[in-house]
Design a protein around this motif. Sequence first.
Motif, PDB file in Angstrom:
ATOM      1  N   GLY A  34      37.314  38.055  31.517  1.00 18.32           N
ATOM      2  CA  GLY A  34      38.022  38.963  30.623  1.00 18.32           C
ATOM      3  C   GLY A  34      37.276  39.275  29.336  1.00 18.32           C
ATOM      4  O   GLY A  34      36.082  39.026  29.199  1.00 18.32           O
ATOM      5  N   GLN A  35      38.035  39.809  28.394  1.00 18.88           N
ATOM      6  CA  GLN A  35      37.475  40.191  27.103  1.00 18.88           C
ATOM      7  C   GLN A  35      36.975  38.966  26.347  1.00 18.88           C
ATOM      8  O   GLN A  35      37.651  37.955  26.256  1.00 18.88           O
ATOM      9  CB  GLN A  35      38.542  40.908  26.268  1.00 18.88           C
ATOM     10  CG  GLN A  35      38.061  41.354  24.906  1.00 18.88           C
ATOM     11  CD  GLN A  35      39.149  42.057  24.119  1.00 18.88           C
ATOM     12  OE1 GLN A  35      40.241  42.276  24.624  1.00 18.88           O
ATOM     13  NE2 GLN A  35      38.856  42.397  22.869  1.00 18.88           N
ATOM     14  N   LEU A  36      35.784  39.075  25.802  1.00 23.55           N
ATOM     15  CA  LEU A  36      35.184  37.975  25.051  1.00 23.55           C
ATOM     16  C   LEU A  36      35.714  38.001  23.621  1.00 23.55           C
ATOM     17  O   LEU A  36      35.557  38.996  22.907  1.00 23.55           O
ATOM     18  CB  LEU A  36      33.660  38.093  25.056  1.00 23.55           C
ATOM     19  CG  LEU A  36      33.039  37.780  26.430  1.00 23.55           C
ATOM     20  CD1 LEU A  36      31.846  38.660  26.704  1.00 23.55           C
ATOM     21  CD2 LEU A  36      32.644  36.311  26.488  1.00 23.55           C
ATOM     22  N   SER A  37      36.337  36.900  23.207  1.00 21.21           N
ATOM     23  CA  SER A  37      36.955  36.868  21.877  1.00 21.21           C
ATOM     24  C   SER A  37      37.004  35.433  21.360  1.00 21.21           C
ATOM     25  O   SER A  37      36.420  34.523  21.944  1.00 21.21           O
ATOM     26  CB  SER A  37      38.367  37.455  21.946  1.00 21.21           C
ATOM     27  OG  SER A  37      39.158  36.731  22.870  1.00 21.21           O
ATOM     28  N   ILE A  38      37.689  35.239  20.265  1.00 27.60           N
ATOM     29  CA  ILE A  38      37.939  33.950  19.593  1.00 27.60           C
ATOM     30  C   ILE A  38      36.695  33.404  18.887  1.00 27.60           C
ATOM     31  O   ILE A  38      36.720  33.108  17.705  1.00 27.60           O
ATOM     32  CB  ILE A  38      38.526  32.877  20.533  1.00 27.60           C
ATOM     33  CG1 ILE A  38      39.881  33.335  21.089  1.00 27.60           C
ATOM     34  CG2 ILE A  38      38.685  31.543  19.830  1.00 27.60           C
ATOM     35  CD1 ILE A  38      40.528  32.335  22.034  1.00 27.60           C
TER      36      ILE A  38
END
Length: 375
Positions: A34-38
């Motif tokens: 999924g979306q790369l975040s944090i």
Amino acid sequence: MFSRLLIALIFVVVTQSYVFADAQFLKEQSPNFGQLSIFKGSELCAVSKATNQYLRQHKDDVKAVHAGKAIGNGISLGRVEQTLDFLCQIYQEDVRANRNSRLHDGAFLKANFEFIRWIPDKEKADEIARKSTNSVKSRMLNQIPNKQLFLTKYYAKLLDGSAVKTDHYSQALYQLPSDEQHFSLEQAELKKDQLTRFRYTRQEVMEGALLNKKLAKPLVWVTEEALHDVLLQGTGVLTVDGKIRYFNVHRNNGIDYDYAIGKREQKRYWYFAEVPSILGYGKELKNKIAIKPQVSLAGNVKQLGLGKLILVNYQLEKRSQAQLAILADEGGAFDDNLFQLDLLAGSYRGWGDYHQANKHIPDYADIWILLKKEE
């Protein structure tokens, strides 16, 4: 056995695979995440640099500095180091160009990295679950999915402490005993039959064995509950007389961590040292790696090798979310454990505020080891 064969058949896009124990490491051409975040690129780069420095300066640490005994011969230590260099190169280029980080771009990762899918060693997890006296732990180990790892979270314990012993702050974090102060780890191992460190269990230390005989210096005093927590977490961030001080595990009494029992029953005991920040892996205290929350993982360094770049992917509010982190720490729970990783979540007072901040993160995740593609 059938389930493991079925898993292998599912990965029809795999070009090569390695098997160690009952864990599998499979090269995957089209990873789905999924979306790369944090995570922050700056902190990922900082941990990457510190870990790579350790890899290059401590080739004699055969336990941790290797390509990855569990993963197979297709990986070289040089590629691991190049991968970590590449991370910082990309981060720094993007900062100088004043553009969004490509480390948060899934298409960029797929174009520039090789993905090795990690399938957990469920047989070992099931074996431990059968032996465990903790029903919650048994349930969570039994529920590890066929294609996901058990993703636990750890944190630096925020504590209050006292420079002197009181009725409330009745347990000490002890410095390495006096008879070992000037010995290297290797020298101490040769003399272990004679040294204080190997003589006492956690329970004996708590009952006063060191204090009564003046065998080790108390660094700071904490509550009994706090002692068990900081022995488990490995790092304590203490407020003492209004000042923040950091304490990190140094050397232990040589008793293995027992995954099947609770923290209070553990006989393993750690001696501590005061340090400037939260630290991860290091053969000696003076060269431990400075680590950061959300970009640092603890795991089986002995079998995986230090410094692996890892992509963690999990479902969050019905959406797939991913983050990058570095294998830069270890723990007793990872001995012979290829079904689990532990993410450094941050610093918290206790279970309540930790749980509130992290309850949305699932207990299981898809895991890939990433290597920069060879040119």
